[in-house]
Scaffold this motif. Structure first.
Motif, PDB file in Angstrom:
ATOM      1  N   VAL A  11     -12.201   0.476   5.612  1.00 34.56           N
ATOM      2  CA  VAL A  11     -12.343   1.080   4.278  1.00 34.56           C
ATOM      3  C   VAL A  11     -11.010   1.047   3.542  1.00 34.56           C
ATOM      4  O   VAL A  11     -10.948   0.668   2.358  1.00 34.56           O
ATOM      5  CB  VAL A  11     -12.886   2.529   4.376  1.00 34.56           C
ATOM      6  CG1 VAL A  11     -12.774   3.252   3.040  1.00 34.56           C
ATOM      7  CG2 VAL A  11     -14.326   2.522   4.861  1.00 34.56           C
ATOM      8  N   ILE A  12      -9.927   1.416   4.215  1.00 38.71           N
ATOM      9  CA  ILE A  12      -8.597   1.410   3.588  1.00 38.71           C
ATOM     10  C   ILE A  12      -8.229  -0.006   3.140  1.00 38.71           C
ATOM     11  O   ILE A  12      -7.723  -0.215   2.031  1.00 38.71           O
ATOM     12  CB  ILE A  12      -7.526   1.968   4.560  1.00 38.71           C
ATOM     13  CG1 ILE A  12      -7.779   3.445   4.869  1.00 38.71           C
ATOM     14  CG2 ILE A  12      -6.117   1.757   4.025  1.00 38.71           C
ATOM     15  CD1 ILE A  12      -7.770   4.356   3.668  1.00 38.71           C
ATOM     16  N   LEU A  15     -10.319  -1.059   0.048  1.00 36.89           N
ATOM     17  CA  LEU A  15      -9.803  -0.387  -1.151  1.00 36.89           C
ATOM     18  C   LEU A  15      -8.473  -0.992  -1.592  1.00 36.89           C
ATOM     19  O   LEU A  15      -8.227  -1.186  -2.787  1.00 36.89           O
ATOM     20  CB  LEU A  15      -9.649   1.112  -0.902  1.00 36.89           C
ATOM     21  CG  LEU A  15     -10.950   1.902  -0.753  1.00 36.89           C
ATOM     22  CD1 LEU A  15     -10.658   3.323  -0.299  1.00 36.89           C
ATOM     23  CD2 LEU A  15     -11.734   1.893  -2.058  1.00 36.89           C
ATOM     24  N   ILE A  18      -9.131  -4.411  -3.263  1.00 37.27           N
ATOM     25  CA  ILE A  18      -9.752  -4.253  -4.584  1.00 37.27           C
ATOM     26  C   ILE A  18      -8.716  -3.828  -5.621  1.00 37.27           C
ATOM     27  O   ILE A  18      -8.624  -4.422  -6.694  1.00 37.27           O
ATOM     28  CB  ILE A  18     -10.934  -3.255  -4.525  1.00 37.27           C
ATOM     29  CG1 ILE A  18     -12.101  -3.868  -3.748  1.00 37.27           C
ATOM     30  CG2 ILE A  18     -11.363  -2.840  -5.936  1.00 37.27           C
ATOM     31  CD1 ILE A  18     -13.206  -2.879  -3.410  1.00 37.27           C
ATOM     32  N   THR A  19      -7.932  -2.794  -5.295  1.00 42.06           N
ATOM     33  CA  THR A  19      -6.958  -2.310  -6.284  1.00 42.06           C
ATOM     34  C   THR A  19      -5.809  -3.296  -6.464  1.00 42.06           C
ATOM     35  O   THR A  19      -5.311  -3.464  -7.573  1.00 42.06           O
ATOM     36  CB  THR A  19      -6.431  -0.911  -5.921  1.00 42.06           C
ATOM     37  OG1 THR A  19      -5.796  -0.951  -4.643  1.00 42.06           O
ATOM     38  CG2 THR A  19      -7.552   0.111  -5.916  1.00 42.06           C
ATOM     39  N   ARG A  27      -3.208   1.765  -4.428  1.00 42.02           N
ATOM     40  CA  ARG A  27      -3.168   3.179  -4.830  1.00 42.02           C
ATOM     41  C   ARG A  27      -2.688   4.102  -3.715  1.00 42.02           C
ATOM     42  O   ARG A  27      -3.191   4.056  -2.595  1.00 42.02           O
ATOM     43  CB  ARG A  27      -4.538   3.627  -5.309  1.00 42.02           C
ATOM     44  CG  ARG A  27      -4.941   2.917  -6.556  1.00 42.02           C
ATOM     45  CD  ARG A  27      -6.242   3.453  -7.079  1.00 42.02           C
ATOM     46  NE  ARG A  27      -6.653   2.573  -8.144  1.00 42.02           N
ATOM     47  CZ  ARG A  27      -7.068   3.007  -9.309  1.00 42.02           C
ATOM     48  NH1 ARG A  27      -7.167   4.278  -9.543  1.00 42.02           N
ATOM     49  NH2 ARG A  27      -7.414   2.150 -10.239  1.00 42.02           N
ATOM     50  N   HIS A  30      -5.354   6.399  -1.894  1.00 44.33           N
ATOM     51  CA  HIS A  30      -6.115   5.798  -0.786  1.00 44.33           C
ATOM     52  C   HIS A  30      -5.272   5.800   0.486  1.00 44.33           C
ATOM     53  O   HIS A  30      -5.778   6.080   1.578  1.00 44.33           O
ATOM     54  CB  HIS A  30      -6.537   4.368  -1.114  1.00 44.33           C
ATOM     55  CG  HIS A  30      -7.429   4.270  -2.301  1.00 44.33           C
ATOM     56  ND1 HIS A  30      -7.425   3.173  -3.124  1.00 44.33           N
ATOM     57  CD2 HIS A  30      -8.354   5.115  -2.816  1.00 44.33           C
ATOM     58  CE1 HIS A  30      -8.300   3.351  -4.095  1.00 44.33           C
ATOM     59  NE2 HIS A  30      -8.872   4.523  -3.932  1.00 44.33           N
TER      60      HIS A  30
END
Length: 175
Positions: A11-12, A15, A18-19, A27, A30
């Protein structure tokens, strides 16, 4: 435990990609959440040793990679992503991920430079930079601009994610 921790790690990484793709930034929120969850999971499974495991894993990439950040070669978000991986997985796992990520990142950079016909120009700049750093005994920020004067960068989070996946597979965690 492996599925929980590898799930958190996945998940990390998703994320971060994506960012990073959208903003060239990873980010902090996150990474902070991932780090805190990693520490919590490690404490739950390892007790007080979990704090040490997470702390050493977190601090290791910061200490090792700070020189690359100071030169402007690696972004702060990339180092923080490595630190979050370290807080979740510990030093040994993170060291392997760093090794794989830098190999993959080098291959990605090589392919990009060949595709954009910039390899010779970048190698010339690099060797000129090294020569000047030795002669002047000074290491300024490593900066190469494209034709528009913009810094030439790449999304290193891709290499970090691939390095993590490779090590998860090699470590027997998935598949």
């Amino acid at each position: 435990m492996a599925y929980l921790i590898y799930g958190l790690l996945t998940v990390i990484l998703v994320l971060a990609i994506i960012t990073d793709k959208k903003t060239y930034k990873i980010r902090n929120k996150h990474l902070i959440i991932g780090t805190l969850l990693g520490v919590t999971i490690n404490i739950a499974y390892l007790g007080i040793r979990g704090i040490v495991h997470s702390f050493l894993g977190f601090i290791f990439p910061i200490v090792i990679l700070m020189f690359l950040f100071a030169l402007g070669v690696l972004g702060a978000g990339d180092i923080k992503l490595f630190a979050t991986i370290g807080a979740i997985m510990g030093i040994q796992f993170t060291a392997y991920v760093m090794l794989y990520a830098f190999i993959i990142g080098g291959m990605m950079a090589f392919i990009i430079l060949v595709y954009k016909k910039l390899l010779i120009k970048r190698l010339t700049y690099f060797f000129h930079y090294i020569k000047n750093a030795i002669l002047m005994k000074h290491t300024p920020k490593y900066y190469v601009a494209n034709q528009d004067g913009q810094a030439v960068t790449m999304h290193f989070s891709y290499a970090i994610a691939l390095g993590t996946i490779i090590h998860m597979i090699n470590n027997g965690g998935i598949i």
